[in-house]
Design an enzyme around this catalytic site. Structure first.
Site, mmCIF file in Angstrom:
data_model
loop_
_atom_site.group_PDB
_atom_site.id
_atom_site.type_symbol
_atom_site.label_atom_id
_atom_site.label_comp_id
_atom_site.label_asym_id
_atom_site.label_seq_id
_atom_site.Cartn_x
_atom_site.Cartn_y
_atom_site.Cartn_z
ATOM 1 N N ASP A 102 14.294 -26.331 24.681
ATOM 2 C CA ASP A 102 13.853 -26.296 23.295
ATOM 3 C C ASP A 102 12.355 -26.573 23.283
ATOM 4 O OD1 ASP A 102 14.173 -26.472 20.374
ATOM 5 O OD2 ASP A 102 16.234 -27.030 20.841
ATOM 6 N N GLU A 245 13.550 -19.745 16.308
ATOM 7 C CA GLU A 245 14.236 -20.173 15.090
ATOM 8 C C GLU A 245 13.341 -19.788 13.910
ATOM 9 O OE1 GLU A 245 16.238 -24.067 12.975
ATOM 10 O OE2 GLU A 245 14.324 -24.226 14.002
ATOM 11 N N HIS A 318 23.759 -27.469 16.140
ATOM 12 C CA HIS A 318 23.650 -28.903 15.857
ATOM 13 C C HIS A 318 23.134 -29.157 14.441
ATOM 14 C CE1 HIS A 318 19.656 -27.583 16.687
ATOM 15 N NE2 HIS A 318 19.153 -28.753 16.337
HETATM 16 C C1 NOJ Z 1 15.162 -27.288 13.601
HETATM 17 C C2 NOJ Z 1 16.036 -28.113 14.489
HETATM 18 O O1 NOJ Z 1 17.117 -27.330 14.909
HETATM 19 C C3 NOJ Z 1 16.432 -29.323 13.700
HETATM 20 O O2 NOJ Z 1 17.432 -30.068 14.329
HETATM 21 C C4 NOJ Z 1 15.179 -30.143 13.461
HETATM 22 O O3 NOJ Z 1 15.488 -31.215 12.605
HETATM 23 C C5 NOJ Z 1 14.081 -29.315 12.824
HETATM 24 N N1 NOJ Z 1 13.960 -28.013 13.385
HETATM 25 C C6 NOJ Z 1 12.754 -29.998 12.960
HETATM 26 O O4 NOJ Z 1 12.322 -29.947 14.296
#
Ligand code: NOJ
Length: 547
Positions: A102, A245, A318
């Site tokens: 990540d 993402e 998650h």
């Molecule tokens: C997306 C992540 O998947 C999430 O878990 C996180 O809280 C936010 N981005 C901020 O990094």
């Protein structure tokens, strides 16, 4: 860029997301760790997994469970050491598994040395690593909300300036207008690529193109930055995988991100995740599920990216509730509905992602009090809304139990033993009490389990080119309970029919059923078909016509 870059190597593979804190605890501190993952590589290989997406394991104060990084080059001691990470990468290779990490570079932790330096004063060389602004009319520079808090701006008392953060105030946003940030990010990515990781899942990466003072989350600048990042890092390795993402992206954006092989390989679009919330409101404003819209979204993405980009396929992560609880039936038809959801998704075009525990049909946890919450988003939502008249504790808990992130963050249920076989001690968050019935040991012992169904789906993707290349057409798009589609490739046709309801549904389809080969079914089904299907509760099947 390398001449020999391979853009196809992952297209028949299935990715498994590990959220390490809840995966497997090897050292008895109640928290999952890297050695716990190493111990389960054989398990993942048996399932057919060839890529792991590892949620953050870097040093972090864990304000947002690792999505707040204080050191990009070192593993947090909670999870192990850099030596453990090297071992994980090497061991995974022996199981034919690649690892993607990540990459969280929209923001850092407030404990990152850059931010600690930046706070020292307006002249500090790191000041410009973050986004600062003088007060406007004695308050925050803009009205913008953060995803976790009422304001995206927090006052730094020492300098009298506000800093910008789209998540918690312990996650200050990096200033991507500063070219030094790019140089830092190249260093981070190349550091891990050189150590053998295959790529990255890039956290909220569309936000690096934001325009804070205009309240804009994205801009064309985001694409320019991603092209530079790609050229300086991933382009120089023969087989990489990058997934961005990009929650707000539409199909056109997705084509820009994934179509040119010069930014990302694919993105996570969240359109299907937003259909159970009131449009224009927060994720906590619940709305009834509507299958017709759900199907339209998949159709749009399947057709829109066909030959123009590449989809990622996911119903779980998650950050989201458990899919059986959300779209299936977590009670009587848990097994049937978990298989139905998997069957519907895994025959589509794209790269499937399985989130830990999905393969055994884990369900949402039912929270009854705030002391059970661990997630900052849930805690902040609760505290902010508790005294608002239109909310109140009951409605808040209803939203938490449907959409809260901790629902999917309870430990993986490995067995019916103490602490679900996850740890030798009480875990950092409550276990779902259904671990006595829902667990990996049970699933592995039952040839009809959800687990073996997933194993079959993963295997079929490696065997049938139509899953990789076929086109996509919905059948009966207006049907309120049936999700059916056909994919065509060369002379073949692949049909998937799923009942999203607990009621029987009658379906009639014309095709050359004499040529049909049953691929998967979650109820006993026999050939030949006559084109008339009376589908039981959450029944789903897939068949191939070789013609
Ligand atoms: C997306 C992540 O998947 C999430 O878990 C996180 O809280 C936010 N981005 C901020 O990094």
């Amino acid at each position: 860029m390398l001449q020999s870059k391979n853009f196809e190597w992952f297209k028949h593979k299935t990715v498994y997301q590990i959220w390490p804190r809840s995966f497997c605890d090897s050292n008895g501190d109640g928290i999952g760790d890297l050695q716990g993952i190493i111990a389960k590589l054989g398990y993942l290989e048996q399932l057919g997994i060839e890529v792991i997406w590892l949620s953050p394991v870097y040093r972090s104060p864990m304000d947002d469970m690792g999505y707040d990084i204080a050191d990009y080059f070192n593993i947090d001691p909670l999870f192990g050491s850099n030596a453990d990470m090297n071992e994980l990468i090497a061991q995974a290779k022996t199981h034919n598994i690649s690892i993607i990490m990540d990459l969280v570079v929209n923001h850092t932790s407030d404990e990152h040395p850059w931010f600690i330096e930046a706070k020292k004063g307006l002249d500090n060389p790191y000041r410009n690593y973050y986004i600062w602004h003088d007060p406007v009319n004695g308050g925050a520079p803009t009205e913008q909300r953060s995803f976790f808090m009422p304001s995206a701006w927090t006052l730094d008392e020492a300098s009298g300036q506000y800093y910008y953060h789209l998540f918690s105030n312990r996650q200050p946003d990096l200033n991507w207008d500063n070219p030094q940030i790019l140089e830092e990010v190249y260093k981070i990515m190349n550091f891990w690529l050189e150590r053998g990781v295959a790529g990255f899942r890039m956290d909220v990466i569309e936000l690096i193109g934001k325009v804070p003072l205009e309240g804009k989350y994205t801009s064309p600048r985001g694409h320019e930055l991603l092209k530079l990042i790609y050229q300086h890092t991933l382009a120089n390795y023969p087989e990489t995988l990058s997934v961005g993402e990009t929650g707000g992206a539409n199909v056109q954006d997705a084509i820009l991100y994934s179509g040119g092989h010069d930014e990302l390989d694919m993105i996570f679009g969240f359109e299907h995740f937003t259909l159970d919330e009131v449009a224009g409101q927060s994720k906590w404003h619940l709305k009834d599920f509507d299958l017709v819209s759900f199907k339209q979204v998949f159709k749009k993405w399947q057709q829109g990216l066909h030959s123009r980009g590449w989809n990622s396929l996911f119903i779980s992560s998650h950050d989201a509730p458990r899919p059986v609880s959300r779209w299936g039936d977590a009670g009587k038809f848990r097994v049937e509905s978990a298989k139905m959801l998997a069957n519907t998704l895994h025959f589509m075009q794209g790269t499937p992602y399985i989130y830990q525990g999905e393969e055994i049909g884990m369900t949402n946890y039912t929270f009854s009090q705030v002391s059970e919450f661990r997630d900052i988003e849930m805690i902040n939502f609760y505290n902010e809304h508790l005294h608002k008249t239109e909310w109140g504790p009951e409605r808040i808990m209803q939203s938490i139990n449907s959409k809260g992130r901790d629902n999917a963050r309870t430990p993986v249920q490995w067995s019916a033993d103490e602490n679900a076989g996850f740890s030798s001690v009480e875990p950092w968050i409550n276990l779902n009490p259904n671990f006595h019935e829902v667990n990996v040991a049970q699933a592995l012992g039952d040839p009809n389990s959800i687990w073996y169904f997933y194993q079959k789906l993963i295997k079929l993707r490696k065997e049938l080119p139509i899953i990789i290349h076929g086109d996509f057409e919905l059948i009966s798009p207006e049907h309120p309970a049936i999700f059916a589609y056909v994919r065509k490739f060369e002379a073949q046709e692949l049909y998937v029919i799923s009942n999203f309801s607990a009621l029987c549904q009658h379906v009639e389809l014309n095709a050359n059923w004499q040529a049909a080969e049953l691929l998967t079914a979650n109820y006993p089904r026999e050939l030949p078909f006559n084109g008339v299907f009376d589908l039981g509760a959450f029944e789903s099947l897939a068949f191939l016509l070789r013609n």
